[in-house]
Scaffold this motif. Structure first.
Motif, PDB file in Angstrom:
ATOM      1  N   UNK A   1       0.809  -1.215   0.000  1.00  0.00           N
ATOM      2  CA  UNK A   1       0.000   0.000   0.000  1.00  0.00           C
ATOM      3  C   UNK A   1       0.847   1.272   0.000  1.00  0.00           C
ATOM      4  N   UNK A   2       2.133   1.146  -0.327  1.00  0.00           N
ATOM      5  CA  UNK A   2       3.014   2.305  -0.387  1.00  0.00           C
ATOM      6  C   UNK A   2       3.168   2.813  -1.812  1.00  0.00           C
ATOM      7  N   UNK A   3       4.220   3.585  -2.035  1.00  0.00           N
ATOM      8  CA  UNK A   3       4.524   4.140  -3.353  1.00  0.00           C
ATOM      9  C   UNK A   3       5.972   4.615  -3.349  1.00  0.00           C
ATOM     10  N   UNK A   4       6.436   5.066  -4.511  1.00  0.00           N
ATOM     11  CA  UNK A   4       7.838   5.459  -4.672  1.00  0.00           C
ATOM     12  C   UNK A   4       8.264   6.538  -3.685  1.00  0.00           C
TER      13      UNK A   4
ATOM     14  N   UNK B   1     -16.020  -2.148   6.612  1.00  0.00           N
ATOM     15  CA  UNK B   1     -15.165  -1.277   7.430  1.00  0.00           C
ATOM     16  C   UNK B   1     -13.707  -1.331   6.990  1.00  0.00           C
ATOM     17  N   UNK B   2     -13.489  -1.602   5.705  1.00  0.00           N
ATOM     18  CA  UNK B   2     -12.132  -1.853   5.217  1.00  0.00           C
ATOM     19  C   UNK B   2     -11.182  -0.686   5.462  1.00  0.00           C
ATOM     20  N   UNK B   3     -11.655   0.553   5.289  1.00  0.00           N
ATOM     21  CA  UNK B   3     -10.775   1.704   5.479  1.00  0.00           C
ATOM     22  C   UNK B   3     -10.265   1.769   6.909  1.00  0.00           C
TER      23      UNK B   3
ATOM     24  N   UNK C   1      -2.755   5.067   3.147  1.00  0.00           N
ATOM     25  CA  UNK C   1      -3.602   3.877   3.110  1.00  0.00           C
ATOM     26  C   UNK C   1      -4.891   4.173   2.332  1.00  0.00           C
ATOM     27  N   UNK C   2      -5.493   5.325   2.579  1.00  0.00           N
ATOM     28  CA  UNK C   2      -6.776   5.651   1.962  1.00  0.00           C
ATOM     29  C   UNK C   2      -6.648   6.030   0.493  1.00  0.00           C
ATOM     30  N   UNK C   3      -5.437   6.247   0.010  1.00  0.00           N
ATOM     31  CA  UNK C   3      -5.261   6.585  -1.406  1.00  0.00           C
ATOM     32  C   UNK C   3      -5.300   5.355  -2.301  1.00  0.00           C
ATOM     33  N   UNK C   4      -5.350   4.159  -1.709  1.00  0.00           N
ATOM     34  CA  UNK C   4      -5.470   2.929  -2.484  1.00  0.00           C
ATOM     35  C   UNK C   4      -6.921   2.456  -2.436  1.00  0.00           C
ATOM     36  N   UNK C   5      -7.504   2.070  -3.563  1.00  0.00           N
ATOM     37  CA  UNK C   5      -8.867   1.514  -3.518  1.00  0.00           C
ATOM     38  C   UNK C   5      -8.918   0.308  -2.590  1.00  0.00           C
TER      39      UNK C   5
END
Length: 271
Positions: free
Chosen positions: A35-38, A147-149, A177-181
């Motif tokens: 769930x991260x990024x560069x 309640x996934x978020x 975390x919330x920026x990923x669907x």
């Protein structure tokens, strides 16, 4: 910043040439965790690119890369990286990875040893206690629920942060975390834990870890995981660093410490 396509997925990577040509540069590939990024490597990129070509990738389903409906097994991510290494002319590359990225990098190094010069592992997710299977299976189900978020954010707060984790990092991680669907988060977690290429638990991880013939620099926060790492190392230049005071994001919480250790290790890396 460039993109390339592999198996029908458009993948993003940031490519930074070395700022100095005082010595022959290494090619470095930075691989984020689940769930991260560069941009998770922002504390490392300036230091690394001062001497080395530094490439930071967004794995499929993360950051600016495409999110296909399938293909989230650790092995799928590893093949994406193999294609990127060939596409960008990085071989043999030093792979720096965090968390799930360490499993991906390990599978890459075992499958394609000609592409990987060395590995730097930061709080790897691999070789965990098989006794955690039950709660992780429940968590995988919860990440697919209504309640996934909140479940995803609680995982970071409860498992990845410590009382000493700086507030700005806590805020960053919980927003990220919330920026990923939710469906991507759920697929990524389930495959990283239970997919055919998963190294999450010790019985599956150990034989693959022992197949790595490259030098390994590993930063751990748990002594038991660090000991497993030591037992699986095969190259004499390998080193395990224990940082029990840190949370899961060791490279962000202890950036100066990690960078100093990393740059020293790279400077004497066998060529």
């Amino acid at each position: 910043m460039p993109y390339f396509e592999h198996s029908g997925v458009r993948l993003f990577y940031a490519d930074y040439p070395p700022a100095s040509s005082a010595r022959p540069p290494l090619n470095l590939l930075l691989v984020h965790g689940m769930w991260g990024a560069a941009e998770g490597w922002i504390y490392q990129i300036p230091a690394l690119r001062s001497h080395h070509r530094t490439v930071a990738v967004d794995l499929r389903g993360h950051g600016r890369s495409g999110s296909p409906p399938t293909g989230y097994d650790v092995g799928d991510h590893a093949e994406d990286l193999a294609a990127l290494i060939r596409h960008a002319g990085l071989a043999p590359v030093v792979v720096l990875a965090h968390s799930m990225g360490c499993s991906v990098a390990t599978v890459l190094a075992a499958r394609h040893p000609d592409l990987v010069r060395a590995l730097v592992m930061i709080d790897p997710d691999y070789a965990g206690d098989p006794g955690d299977r039950e709660w992780m299976a429940r968590l995988a189900d919860d990440l697919e629920g209504p309640d996934a978020d909140q479940i995803a954010q609680d995982l970071f707060s409860d498992r990845f942060h410590t009382p000493g984790t700086p507030g700005h990092l806590r805020t960053w991680h919980l927003l990220e975390v919330l920026s990923r669907p939710a469906w991507v988060r759920a697929q990524t977690f389930r495959h990283s834990a239970f997919g055919p290429g998963s190294l999450r638990f010790l019985p599956q991880a150990e034989p693959v870890l022992r197949r790595r013939r490259q030098p390994v620099l590993a930063f751990h926060r748990h002594a038991a995981r660090a000991q497993v790492e030591r037992m699986c190392l095969s190259h004499d230049y390998s080193q395990v660093v224990l940082r029990p005071q840190a949370g899961h994001f060791i490279h962000q919480e202890l950036a100066a410490d990690v960078n100093d250790s990393l740059m020293r290790w790279l400077s004497a890396l066998p060529r």
